[in-house]
Structure formats: structure tokens, C-alpha cells
Design an enzyme around this catalytic site. Structure first.
Site, PDB file in Angstrom:
ATOM      1  CB  SER A 157      -0.866   0.020   1.255  1.00 53.16           C
ATOM      2  OG  SER A 157      -1.565   1.245   1.382  1.00 53.16           O
ATOM      3  CE1 TYR A 170      -4.101  -1.650   5.921  1.00 52.46           C
ATOM      4  CE2 TYR A 170      -3.483   0.544   5.134  1.00 52.46           C
ATOM      5  CZ  TYR A 170      -3.860  -0.769   4.878  1.00 52.46           C
ATOM      6  OH  TYR A 170      -3.986  -1.208   3.576  1.00 52.46           O
TER       7      TYR A 170
HETATM    8  P1  NDP Z   1     -11.705  -5.800   0.770  1.00 56.59           P
HETATM    9  O1  NDP Z   1     -12.190  -5.559   2.163  1.00 56.59           O
HETATM   10  O2  NDP Z   1     -12.648  -5.572  -0.339  1.00 56.59           O
HETATM   11  O3  NDP Z   1     -11.107  -7.275   0.646  1.00 56.59           O
HETATM   12  C1  NDP Z   1     -10.299  -7.811   1.673  1.00 56.59           C
HETATM   13  C2  NDP Z   1     -10.179  -9.307   1.467  1.00 56.59           C
HETATM   14  O4  NDP Z   1      -9.309  -9.826   2.484  1.00 56.59           O
HETATM   15  C3  NDP Z   1     -11.501 -10.018   1.589  1.00 56.59           C
HETATM   16  O5  NDP Z   1     -11.612 -10.960   0.552  1.00 56.59           O
HETATM   17  C4  NDP Z   1     -11.416 -10.726   2.918  1.00 56.59           C
HETATM   18  O6  NDP Z   1     -12.095 -11.990   2.855  1.00 56.59           O
HETATM   19  C5  NDP Z   1      -9.917 -10.971   3.029  1.00 56.59           C
HETATM   20  N1  NDP Z   1      -9.499 -11.196   4.413  1.00 56.59           N
HETATM   21  C6  NDP Z   1      -9.512 -10.330   5.451  1.00 56.59           C
HETATM   22  N2  NDP Z   1      -9.127 -10.937   6.568  1.00 56.59           N
HETATM   23  C7  NDP Z   1      -8.851 -12.235   6.232  1.00 56.59           C
HETATM   24  C8  NDP Z   1      -8.426 -13.373   6.957  1.00 56.59           C
HETATM   25  N3  NDP Z   1      -8.200 -13.340   8.290  1.00 56.59           N
HETATM   26  N4  NDP Z   1      -8.252 -14.546   6.283  1.00 56.59           N
HETATM   27  C9  NDP Z   1      -8.499 -14.597   4.963  1.00 56.59           C
HETATM   28  N5  NDP Z   1      -8.913 -13.575   4.228  1.00 56.59           N
HETATM   29  C10 NDP Z   1      -9.089 -12.394   4.864  1.00 56.59           C
HETATM   30  O7  NDP Z   1     -10.416  -4.871   0.622  1.00 56.59           O
HETATM   31  P2  NDP Z   1      -9.353  -4.682  -0.571  1.00 56.59           P
HETATM   32  O8  NDP Z   1      -9.678  -5.535  -1.719  1.00 56.59           O
HETATM   33  O9  NDP Z   1      -9.204  -3.235  -0.771  1.00 56.59           O
HETATM   34  O10 NDP Z   1      -8.038  -5.190   0.178  1.00 56.59           O
HETATM   35  C11 NDP Z   1      -7.156  -6.130  -0.367  1.00 56.59           C
HETATM   36  C12 NDP Z   1      -5.732  -5.751   0.013  1.00 56.59           C
HETATM   37  O11 NDP Z   1      -5.405  -4.512  -0.596  1.00 56.59           O
HETATM   38  C13 NDP Z   1      -5.487  -5.562   1.504  1.00 56.59           C
HETATM   39  O12 NDP Z   1      -4.246  -6.140   1.845  1.00 56.59           O
HETATM   40  C14 NDP Z   1      -5.418  -4.042   1.658  1.00 56.59           C
HETATM   41  O13 NDP Z   1      -4.646  -3.663   2.760  1.00 56.59           O
HETATM   42  C15 NDP Z   1      -4.777  -3.664   0.349  1.00 56.59           C
HETATM   43  N6  NDP Z   1      -4.933  -2.293  -0.096  1.00 56.59           N
HETATM   44  C16 NDP Z   1      -6.184  -1.759  -0.277  1.00 56.59           C
HETATM   45  C17 NDP Z   1      -6.312  -0.455  -0.727  1.00 56.59           C
HETATM   46  C18 NDP Z   1      -7.626   0.201  -0.894  1.00 56.59           C
HETATM   47  O14 NDP Z   1      -7.673   1.448  -1.015  1.00 56.59           O
HETATM   48  N7  NDP Z   1      -8.734  -0.516  -0.947  1.00 56.59           N
HETATM   49  C19 NDP Z   1      -5.122   0.350  -1.046  1.00 56.59           C
HETATM   50  C20 NDP Z   1      -3.878  -0.313  -0.783  1.00 56.59           C
HETATM   51  C21 NDP Z   1      -3.803  -1.584  -0.365  1.00 56.59           C
HETATM   52  P3  NDP Z   1     -13.006 -12.635   3.991  1.00 56.59           P
HETATM   53  O15 NDP Z   1     -13.504 -11.522   4.864  1.00 56.59           O
HETATM   54  O16 NDP Z   1     -14.078 -13.337   3.220  1.00 56.59           O
HETATM   55  O17 NDP Z   1     -12.087 -13.587   4.684  1.00 56.59           O
HETATM   56  C1  8X3 Z   2      -5.276   1.377   1.868  1.00 52.47           C
HETATM   57  C2  8X3 Z   2      -5.117   2.741   1.288  1.00 52.47           C
HETATM   58  O1  8X3 Z   2      -4.533   5.137   1.931  1.00 52.47           O
HETATM   59  O2  8X3 Z   2      -6.478   4.119   2.959  1.00 52.47           O
HETATM   60  O3  8X3 Z   2      -4.017   0.791   2.012  1.00 52.47           O
HETATM   61  O4  8X3 Z   2      -4.264   3.479   3.610  1.00 52.47           O
HETATM   62  S1  8X3 Z   2      -5.087   3.913   2.519  1.00 52.47           S
END
Ligand code: NDP
Ligand code: 8X3
Length: 272
Positions: A157, A170
């Protein structure tokens, strides 16, 4: 003269097939939503077989109904290390030769000053984003090393490069992902295995709803006033990385919406 039209996705698969005769298999964690779900869909349509892992198995089964038998749902909580080993060992041998690991499962919980934060939110982020990623990596990478091929893509991220107000824990977890990615790349430098991180800025997914403990109106405000990235934008980046020739290792991709220039620089207008 023959003229053959090849789509970019088919070309990616062609490049990979030219480097290996084995059937290509990916494991994507956090596949039930957002970036993970989009990545699974793009990989399957590019011809990959994909193990789609998450806790909400009902969503994975629904995705399998849409995408077909090249998707294998895997019920997995990345915070349960013993479950990970059992789940990987329990895969049909045909699905165990994983060529691509996308370490995507992760979450933010809360947006508080550190001295006012909730320690159970910290535990959840550390257990998922750091320890979960480590456990999956430990379970999958030895097979890649023994087969002499593989690609790991960690979803980091911008929070792994900058610390922003109230982002404390985070951001610490994503800084850890950055260090783990770099360390793994060093550890694998004498192998053909490639290690990348994709570091997105703001992507509209369920991330903010999870961060704000289900407050979807507050989450909606995060993505208002500009066009954020989508899960598909990050999935396209995954496909681009795996499609590079074997001697090219994309190490890091920092990707923002056009209206973003850093963690705290987002240009918002009233009419978007
Ligand atoms: P979502 O909340 O849409 O998806 C998160 C996913 O992670 C879900 O499928 C959830 O599945 C899974 N997850 C969470 N906890 C667990 C666990 N304990 N075991 C298995 N699976 C888990 O968020 P994003 O798609 O945005 O996030 C995906 C990644 O991208 C993360 O690492 C996030 O930090 C990163 N990210 C996101 C950004 C954003 O702006 N959205 C920017 C930068 C990075 P379930 O709950 O079904 O287990
Ligand atoms: C998720 C993006 O900027 O909300 O990693 O931290 S931010």
C-alpha cells in the site's frame, strides 16, 4: 500469409506457457472481495487455474459458479497458521504446484490516534496483514523453490511508504509488508522466483467499510469527489507483472488514482 489476433490476456498466457510446460496455477488470498476477487476473475479469464481463498466461502462458491471449474474455492483464515498448513496439504496434488501467489488478504481496522486506539483492532491488523502473509508465504514458497519457478506478488500500500494521520498501526503493517517483500526478494535472488509488491493508493472496495466497522456512509465519503482506482485496475497490474519475460522482475509498482499524489494529497471536487 496467416494473421493471428491475440488478446493481451491470451498473450500473457502464451508468454508464460512458453516458459513452462506445466499447467499454471495461482493462489489468491482475500479472494471474496475487492482486489482479490477482481484478480481471480482476470486470471481465470486469462486461462489460469486459480485457488481462491478467503473466509466467506459462500462468496467464493458464487464466484466459481460465474467463472467455472478453473476456480477452486478454499476456505481459509490466514490468521490460523495450522489451518493454512492443513489447507495446503489437503489440496489435490494436481492443484499443489502453485506458480503464482498473490498475498492480498488484509484489512485496516479503525482510524484513531494511537493513544486512543483499540488494541483488538491492532491485533487483527497485525495478525492478518503481517503474520497471515508470512504464514501463507512459508507454506507456498518452498514448493516454488523446489520446482525452480514461481512468482509472489504482495499487495502492499501507499501506507507502506508513507505514514498518514491516524494510520499508525495499519501503516506499520504495510511497512512490514514492504520489508518482508524486500527480504524475500533477497532470499530468493539465487532462484528463478520473482517477488513483487503492488502498492496502491485509494481503491474503491470494501476496505473502508471494514475499516469503519461497517459504517458504509463514512466509507462512501472516502471515495467521493474523484475517481478512485478499482479492483480491476490492480488486477490488470497483477496480469502485467506475471506477463513479463522470465528475466524481468518487476520489484515495485506504486499506483494512484490520477487525483492522488500521496497519502494525504487527494484532489476532490464537488461534481464527481
Ligand atoms: P476488501 O475488504 O474488499 O477485501 C479484503 C479481502 O481480504 C476479503 O476478501 C477478505 O475476505 C480478506 N481477508 C480479510 N481478513 C482475512 C483473513 N483473516 N483470512 C483470509 N482472508 C481475509 O479490501 P481490498 O480488496 O481493498 O483489500 C485487499 C488488500 O489490498 C489488503 O491487503 C489491503 O490492505 C490492500 N490495499 C487496499 C487499498 C484500498 O484502497 N482498498 C489500497 C492499498 C492496499 P473474507 O472476509 O471473506 O475472509
Ligand atoms: C489502503 C489505502 O490510503 O487508505 O491501504 O491506507 S489507505
Amino acid at each position: 500469409m496467416w494473421l493471428i489476433a491475440v488478446t493481451p490476456a491470451a498473450f500473457t498466457l502464451l508468454v508464460l506457457r512458453m516458459t513452462s510446460t506445466a499447467q499454471l496455477t495461482a493462489l489468491v488470498t482475500g479472494a471474496s472481495s475487492g482486489i482479490g476477487r477482481a484478480t481471480v476473475a482476470k486470471l481465470v479469464s486469462a486461462g489460469w487455474r486459480v485457488i481462491a481463498a478467503a473466509r466467506r466461502t459462500d462468496r467464493l462458491v458464487e464466484l466459481q459458479q460465474q467463472l467455472g471449474a478453473n476456480l477452486l474455492p478454499l476456505s481459509l483464515d490466514v490468521t490460523r497458521r495450522s489451518d493454512i498448513d492443513a489447507a495446503v496439504a489437503g489440496l489435490d496434488p494436481d492443484w499443489q504446484t502453485i506458480d503464482l501467489l498473490v498475498n492480498n488478504a488484509g484489512l485496516g481496522r479503525g482510524l484513531d490516534k494511537l493513544h486512543e486506539g483499540n488494541p483488538s483492532d491492532w491485533d487483527e491488523m497485525i495478525d492478518t496483514n503481517i503474520k497471515g502473509l508470512l504464514a501463507i508465504t512459508r507454506a507456498i514458497v518452498p514448493g516454488m523453490v523446489s520446482r525452480g519457478r514461481g512468482q509472489i506478488i504482495n499487495i502492499g500500500s501507499i501506507a507502506g511508504r508513507e505514514v498518514y494521520p491516524r494510520g499508525n498501526v495499519y501503516c506499520a503493517t504495510k511497512h512490514a509488508v514492504d520489508a518482508i517483500t524486500k527480504g524475500l526478494r533477497i532470499d530468493l535472488v539465487d532462484t528463478p522466483i520473482r517477488v513483487a509488491t503492488i502498492d496502491p493508493g485509494l481503491v474503491e472496495t470494501e476496505f473502508s467499510t471494514v475499516r469503519f466497522h461497517g459504517d458504509s456512509e463514512r466509507a462512501r465519503q472516502v471515495y467521493k469527489g474523484y475517481t478512485p482506482l478499482s479492483g480491476d485496475d490492480i488486477a490488470d497490474t497483477v496480469l502485467w507483472i506475471v506477463g513479463r519475460p522470465p528475466h524481468v522482475q518487476i520489484a515495485e509498482v506504486l499506483i494512484f488514482p490520477t487525483a492522488q499524489a500521496g497519502s494525504t494529497q487527494v484532489h476532490k471536487s464537488a461534481d464527481t
